[in-house]
Motif scaffolding. Sequence first.
Motif, PDB file in Angstrom:
ATOM      1  N   GLY A 310      42.433  39.474  31.264  1.00  0.00           N
ATOM      2  CA  GLY A 310      41.832  38.217  31.189  1.00  0.00           C
ATOM      3  C   GLY A 310      41.630  37.503  31.707  1.00  0.00           C
ATOM      4  N   SER A 311      42.392  37.017  33.044  1.00  0.00           N
ATOM      5  CA  SER A 311      41.807  35.848  33.928  1.00  0.00           C
ATOM      6  C   SER A 311      41.089  36.862  34.648  1.00  0.00           C
ATOM      7  CB  SER A 311      43.425  35.811  34.670  1.00  0.00           C
ATOM      8  OG  SER A 311      43.922  35.257  34.013  1.00  0.00           O
ATOM      9  N   ALA A 312      40.865  37.900  35.164  1.00  0.00           N
ATOM     10  CA  ALA A 312      39.552  38.309  35.936  1.00  0.00           C
ATOM     11  C   ALA A 312      38.468  38.235  35.515  1.00  0.00           C
ATOM     12  CB  ALA A 312      39.790  39.441  36.106  1.00  0.00           C
ATOM     13  N   TRP A 390      48.249  37.682  41.609  1.00  0.00           N
ATOM     14  CA  TRP A 390      47.921  37.305  42.428  1.00  0.00           C
ATOM     15  C   TRP A 390      46.628  36.173  41.269  1.00  0.00           C
ATOM     16  CZ3 TRP A 390      46.282  34.283  46.231  1.00  0.00           C
ATOM     17  CH2 TRP A 390      45.405  34.266  46.822  1.00  0.00           C
ATOM     18  N   ILE A 391      46.085  36.737  40.215  1.00  0.00           N
ATOM     19  CA  ILE A 391      45.067  37.046  39.951  1.00  0.00           C
ATOM     20  C   ILE A 391      45.073  35.692  38.982  1.00  0.00           C
ATOM     21  CG2 ILE A 391      43.688  38.057  37.824  1.00  0.00           C
ATOM     22  CD1 ILE A 391      43.702  41.239  38.812  1.00  0.00           C
ATOM     23  N   ALA A 395      42.954  32.133  38.806  1.00  0.00           N
ATOM     24  CA  ALA A 395      42.549  31.311  37.935  1.00  0.00           C
ATOM     25  C   ALA A 395      42.112  29.617  38.001  1.00  0.00           C
ATOM     26  CB  ALA A 395      42.539  32.159  37.153  1.00  0.00           C
ATOM     27  N   PRO A 396      43.437  29.273  38.453  1.00  0.00           N
ATOM     28  CA  PRO A 396      42.442  28.314  37.809  1.00  0.00           C
ATOM     29  C   PRO A 396      41.700  27.406  38.974  1.00  0.00           C
ATOM     30  CG  PRO A 396      44.503  27.731  37.048  1.00  0.00           C
ATOM     31  CD  PRO A 396      44.266  29.262  37.791  1.00  0.00           C
ATOM     32  N   SER A 424      42.765  28.438  32.037  1.00  0.00           N
ATOM     33  CA  SER A 424      43.360  29.437  33.001  1.00  0.00           C
ATOM     34  C   SER A 424      44.314  29.311  33.474  1.00  0.00           C
ATOM     35  CB  SER A 424      42.178  28.378  34.136  1.00  0.00           C
ATOM     36  OG  SER A 424      42.501  27.268  33.900  1.00  0.00           O
ATOM     37  N   PRO A 425      45.441  28.013  33.199  1.00  0.00           N
ATOM     38  CA  PRO A 425      46.964  28.416  33.385  1.00  0.00           C
ATOM     39  C   PRO A 425      47.328  29.037  32.624  1.00  0.00           C
ATOM     40  CG  PRO A 425      46.162  26.469  33.263  1.00  0.00           C
ATOM     41  CD  PRO A 425      44.853  27.103  32.711  1.00  0.00           C
ATOM     42  N   LEU A 426      47.109  29.655  31.021  1.00  0.00           N
ATOM     43  CA  LEU A 426      47.634  29.922  30.098  1.00  0.00           C
ATOM     44  C   LEU A 426      48.091  31.541  31.118  1.00  0.00           C
ATOM     45  CD1 LEU A 426      48.986  30.374  27.050  1.00  0.00           C
ATOM     46  CD2 LEU A 426      46.773  31.426  27.064  1.00  0.00           C
TER      47      LEU A 426
END
Length: 549
Positions: A310-312, A390-391, A395-396, A424-426
């Motif tokens: 999801g973050s990617a 890392w990913i 993200a943020p 983005s931080p979630l």
Amino acid sequence: MTHFKPRTELSTHEVFNQSEPMTGYNAFSDDVMVREAIGRTGAKVHAERLSGFGARIGSQEVQDWAVRANANPPVFKPFDRFGQRLDEVEFHPDYHNLMELGLSHGVSSAAWTVDQGGHSLHAALLMLMGDADTGVCCPMSMTYACVPALRHANWAGDWIKGATAGAYDPRFLPANEKSGLTLGMAMTEKQGGSDVRANTTQARPIGGDEVELTGHKWFCSAPMSDAFLTLAYLEGEEALSCFLVPRWRPDGTRNTIEIQRLKDKLGDKSNASSEIEYKAAWARRVGEPGRGVRTIIEMVNHTRLDCLAGSAGLIRQAAAAAVWHSDRRNAFQRRLVDQPLMREVLAELSMEADGVIALAFRVSESFDRAGEDEHEAALARVLTPLAKYWICKRAPYLVYEAMEAHGGAGYVEEHPLPRMFRQSPLNAIWEGSGNVIALDVLRALSRDTAARDALARELSSVTGRHPALDARIRDLSRMVETGVGEADARRFAEHAALALTAASLIRAGLDPVAEAFIGRRIEESAIMLGAGSARIDSDTLIGRARLTV
């Protein structure tokens, strides 16, 4: 419906030099990074399916659903008008539209219902769903991830069938009356958080594997789900057990799961998260007594895949948005994309997007092959937390850089970027925050010889390609051999994740991206976008983030 363009000739000025909204594209077929990444996995046979879903996700209609679902958050309905207890959550109609779209296209079910590349297909579907709205991805992710945990119970076949039905049924009814089910999770408590062994919820046996639960849960994600996997202590046991807690009792009455409130969260506004209390709630044990953490960890591992995927996807979407805007906006007599410093920023943003996409699908590939390849199974155990670390942490910052590329226009709520930034931080917090994840990596390396060997093999496969990468791999090897102390866990996780990102890019045959990533992130260790000096192929990097509409 006919859409008419707004007026551009106003009484005081003419509106020009504006980039149009990024809609009307195919989120799969027009996305080089994701399309090529899928082509490197077993999910390549599902390209047509992904293209159909991508066309819906990139449409103006679906993007409008997401805007309205987030502008109208869920509402808690504790009682009916007569004062009778309901414990229900009311959602905007467009939330239901998004849920139906995702579940009917297999976001939760595809990994378990296709013959090839199921987890890579799932990761891609989840990424695409996030291009519309990330909030609905939470219940979809948990419904997907519950399956391996439920397989520990010989009575859970109907629950698995419902969770993998590929259908959305929002009605509040007993599970056997519904066409499709969603599953949630309730593990953490106020006094413990990630330390689930500090939980106090008690399970009183009432016959066989049935119990009544009494206690609270500080975070119950997706409280409108049909059932929740949860942890509690059986009477007389010193270790946690895992239980499935349905919303309805076997006799057809509502279970005594009382929602205390919905969380008012920074982001994830379309989705409901809650605090709940179990008041002698009926539940059934999943797995062996006292083996709850081991049972539910399989669900956690799969939701961690979704966190990183999801973050990617969020990073990829941010890079595409920044390039889209910079191609269409002029400043100081030149397009933004043609200005040298902006090109450096855009090139590195695109480079990092390519890197996280390559790494995310390397993880999903290890999930796909784990059942038949012991090396891949072992690799998944250490690669998943490293990639998540890392990913999700990156993200943020990268979403912020995309926002800065837009200037003030990217900071107002009419633009999707503020919603993306709040989201983005979630994933860095959910399913193990940074310290928890970094320590999980150390535990895997110290206790799991196969995982340690698999990591070494993955990195050694790319030695000899670049001196800086070789030096990083040697340093990581020394750290593993001598033992990584707890205080160094984050340093090891970051350095290993960067090396694995480079390895994934090399493995994918993306040599210009790999060279840029190694030069800027490993050899120079530049932190901010555009602050490095290693030569990079900006045209190629930026081009890969450009949607091919």
